[in-house]
Write a protein that holds these residues in place. Structure first.
Motif, PDB file in Angstrom:
ATOM      1  N   GLY A   2      -2.617   9.673   7.098  1.00 20.58           N
ATOM      2  CA  GLY A   2      -2.943   9.852   5.672  1.00 20.58           C
ATOM      3  C   GLY A   2      -4.266   9.514   5.183  1.00 20.58           C
ATOM      4  O   GLY A   2      -5.252   9.335   5.994  1.00 20.58           O
ATOM      5  N   LYS A   3      -4.610   9.190   3.918  1.00 22.09           N
ATOM      6  CA  LYS A   3      -5.719   9.038   3.470  1.00 22.09           C
ATOM      7  C   LYS A   3      -6.152   7.832   3.437  1.00 22.09           C
ATOM      8  O   LYS A   3      -7.256   7.287   3.330  1.00 22.09           O
ATOM      9  CB  LYS A   3      -5.848   9.564   1.877  1.00 22.09           C
ATOM     10  CG  LYS A   3      -5.419  11.091   1.818  1.00 22.09           C
ATOM     11  CD  LYS A   3      -6.796  11.747   2.281  1.00 22.09           C
ATOM     12  CE  LYS A   3      -6.541  13.142   1.884  1.00 22.09           C
ATOM     13  NZ  LYS A   3      -7.531  14.306   2.636  1.00 22.09           N
ATOM     14  N   ASN A   4      -5.438   6.748   3.612  1.00 18.14           N
ATOM     15  CA  ASN A   4      -5.771   5.347   3.549  1.00 18.14           C
ATOM     16  C   ASN A   4      -5.037   4.415   4.627  1.00 18.14           C
ATOM     17  O   ASN A   4      -4.902   3.188   4.479  1.00 18.14           O
ATOM     18  CB  ASN A   4      -5.450   4.653   2.283  1.00 18.14           C
ATOM     19  CG  ASN A   4      -3.971   4.782   1.792  1.00 18.14           C
ATOM     20  OD1 ASN A   4      -3.205   5.273   2.374  1.00 18.14           O
ATOM     21  ND2 ASN A   4      -3.882   4.020   0.774  1.00 18.14           N
ATOM     22  N   SER A  19      -3.717  -0.635   6.465  1.00 19.54           N
ATOM     23  CA  SER A  19      -4.340   0.004   5.464  1.00 19.54           C
ATOM     24  C   SER A  19      -6.117  -0.166   5.581  1.00 19.54           C
ATOM     25  O   SER A  19      -6.507  -0.874   6.270  1.00 19.54           O
ATOM     26  CB  SER A  19      -3.921  -0.919   4.010  1.00 19.54           C
ATOM     27  OG  SER A  19      -2.803  -0.428   3.763  1.00 19.54           O
ATOM     28  N   ILE A  20      -6.724   0.655   4.995  1.00 22.54           N
ATOM     29  CA  ILE A  20      -8.147   0.868   4.999  1.00 22.54           C
ATOM     30  C   ILE A  20      -8.641   0.255   3.710  1.00 22.54           C
ATOM     31  O   ILE A  20      -8.271   0.523   2.582  1.00 22.54           O
ATOM     32  CB  ILE A  20      -8.818   2.110   5.142  1.00 22.54           C
ATOM     33  CG1 ILE A  20      -8.237   2.369   6.539  1.00 22.54           C
ATOM     34  CG2 ILE A  20     -10.263   1.803   5.123  1.00 22.54           C
ATOM     35  CD1 ILE A  20      -8.401   4.047   6.713  1.00 22.54           C
ATOM     36  N   ASP A  21      -9.458  -0.815   3.900  1.00 26.45           N
ATOM     37  CA  ASP A  21     -10.340  -1.375   2.576  1.00 26.45           C
ATOM     38  C   ASP A  21     -10.851  -0.097   1.974  1.00 26.45           C
ATOM     39  O   ASP A  21     -11.547   0.654   2.227  1.00 26.45           O
ATOM     40  CB  ASP A  21     -11.293  -2.224   3.147  1.00 26.45           C
ATOM     41  CG  ASP A  21     -11.906  -3.326   1.719  1.00 26.45           C
ATOM     42  OD1 ASP A  21     -13.131  -3.128   1.254  1.00 26.45           O
ATOM     43  OD2 ASP A  21     -11.261  -3.995   1.204  1.00 26.45           O
ATOM     44  N   LYS A  22     -10.991  -0.293   0.601  1.00 24.65           N
ATOM     45  CA  LYS A  22     -11.777   0.741  -0.128  1.00 24.65           C
ATOM     46  C   LYS A  22     -13.326   0.878   0.147  1.00 24.65           C
ATOM     47  O   LYS A  22     -13.652   1.934  -0.297  1.00 24.65           O
ATOM     48  CB  LYS A  22     -11.665   0.409  -1.789  1.00 24.65           C
ATOM     49  CG  LYS A  22     -10.080   0.283  -2.194  1.00 24.65           C
ATOM     50  CD  LYS A  22      -9.869  -0.017  -3.588  1.00 24.65           C
ATOM     51  CE  LYS A  22      -8.353  -0.095  -3.911  1.00 24.65           C
ATOM     52  NZ  LYS A  22      -8.081  -0.472  -5.424  1.00 24.65           N
ATOM     53  N   SER A  23     -13.998  -0.227   0.484  1.00 26.48           N
ATOM     54  CA  SER A  23     -15.150   0.131   0.852  1.00 26.48           C
ATOM     55  C   SER A  23     -15.368   0.908   2.218  1.00 26.48           C
ATOM     56  O   SER A  23     -16.578   1.261   2.470  1.00 26.48           O
ATOM     57  CB  SER A  23     -16.032  -1.071   0.894  1.00 26.48           C
ATOM     58  OG  SER A  23     -15.270  -2.051   2.128  1.00 26.48           O
ATOM     59  N   ILE A  24     -14.504   1.038   2.838  1.00 23.00           N
ATOM     60  CA  ILE A  24     -14.629   1.777   4.182  1.00 23.00           C
ATOM     61  C   ILE A  24     -14.074   3.386   3.996  1.00 23.00           C
ATOM     62  O   ILE A  24     -13.228   3.665   3.367  1.00 23.00           O
ATOM     63  CB  ILE A  24     -13.650   1.353   5.193  1.00 23.00           C
ATOM     64  CG1 ILE A  24     -13.838  -0.044   5.480  1.00 23.00           C
ATOM     65  CG2 ILE A  24     -13.699   2.138   6.457  1.00 23.00           C
ATOM     66  CD1 ILE A  24     -15.331  -0.541   6.147  1.00 23.00           C
ATOM     67  N   LYS A  25     -15.171   4.400   4.403  1.00 24.25           N
ATOM     68  CA  LYS A  25     -14.736   5.607   4.530  1.00 24.25           C
ATOM     69  C   LYS A  25     -13.957   6.208   5.410  1.00 24.25           C
ATOM     70  O   LYS A  25     -14.083   5.824   6.732  1.00 24.25           O
ATOM     71  CB  LYS A  25     -16.177   6.580   4.304  1.00 24.25           C
ATOM     72  CG  LYS A  25     -16.999   6.087   3.177  1.00 24.25           C
ATOM     73  CD  LYS A  25     -18.198   7.165   3.240  1.00 24.25           C
ATOM     74  CE  LYS A  25     -19.135   6.620   2.145  1.00 24.25           C
ATOM     75  NZ  LYS A  25     -20.416   7.298   2.202  1.00 24.25           N
ATOM     76  N   ILE A  26     -12.824   6.918   5.299  1.00 25.16           N
ATOM     77  CA  ILE A  26     -12.069   7.451   6.185  1.00 25.16           C
ATOM     78  C   ILE A  26     -12.612   8.264   7.425  1.00 25.16           C
ATOM     79  O   ILE A  26     -12.220   8.058   8.596  1.00 25.16           O
ATOM     80  CB  ILE A  26     -10.703   8.122   5.640  1.00 25.16           C
ATOM     81  CG1 ILE A  26      -9.526   8.498   6.441  1.00 25.16           C
ATOM     82  CG2 ILE A  26     -11.208   9.465   4.913  1.00 25.16           C
ATOM     83  CD1 ILE A  26      -8.774   7.077   7.063  1.00 25.16           C
ATOM     84  N   LEU A  44      -7.769  -3.312   7.345  1.00 28.13           N
ATOM     85  CA  LEU A  44      -9.194  -2.955   8.190  1.00 28.13           C
ATOM     86  C   LEU A  44     -10.494  -2.948   7.111  1.00 28.13           C
ATOM     87  O   LEU A  44     -10.367  -2.389   6.124  1.00 28.13           O
ATOM     88  CB  LEU A  44      -9.051  -1.387   8.543  1.00 28.13           C
ATOM     89  CG  LEU A  44     -10.443  -0.876   9.638  1.00 28.13           C
ATOM     90  CD1 LEU A  44      -9.764  -0.136  10.354  1.00 28.13           C
ATOM     91  CD2 LEU A  44     -11.517  -0.553   8.537  1.00 28.13           C
ATOM     92  N   HIS A  45     -11.132  -3.953   7.240  1.00 31.53           N
ATOM     93  CA  HIS A  45     -12.335  -4.361   6.141  1.00 31.53           C
ATOM     94  C   HIS A  45     -13.783  -4.188   6.787  1.00 31.53           C
ATOM     95  O   HIS A  45     -14.566  -4.149   5.933  1.00 31.53           O
ATOM     96  CB  HIS A  45     -12.165  -5.540   5.836  1.00 31.53           C
ATOM     97  CG  HIS A  45     -12.294  -6.823   6.701  1.00 31.53           C
ATOM     98  ND1 HIS A  45     -13.847  -7.353   6.502  1.00 31.53           N
ATOM     99  CD2 HIS A  45     -11.923  -7.499   7.523  1.00 31.53           C
ATOM    100  CE1 HIS A  45     -13.747  -8.260   7.204  1.00 31.53           C
ATOM    101  NE2 HIS A  45     -12.729  -8.236   8.097  1.00 31.53           N
TER     102      HIS A  45
END
Length: 76
Positions: A2-4, A19-26, A44-45
């Motif tokens: 998925g996207k996050n 989940s991926i932190d908003k500061s990390i680009k997929i 994941l941060h």
């Protein structure tokens, strides 16, 4: 995933979808990338460098000793 969300292998616990932190680009998340997860939420941060510092890799617990402080002279 998925996207996050990404699949992360955590030794020796197993694999988790986190989940991926908003500061990390997929796009930065690729297979075999070393990452750091937050201990309380497993988010994941941070993406870590691929190279492991040899001094850090030497600092691993290999065996827990059977001896106690009393067996080696106590603790003052």
């Amino acid at each position: 995933m998925g996207k996050n969300k990404v699949l992360v292998k955590i030794n020796p616990e197993g694999k988790y979808v986190v989940s991926i932190d908003k500061s990390i680009k997929i796009e930065e998340c690729k297979a075999n990338t070393r990452v750091a997860l937050k201990s309380d939420s497993y988010v994941l941060h941070k993406i870590l460098p691929t190279r492991v510092d040899p001094l850090v890799s030497l600092m691993k617990v290999e065996k827990i000793p059977d001896s106690t402080y009393d067996m080696i002279g106590g603790l003052d």
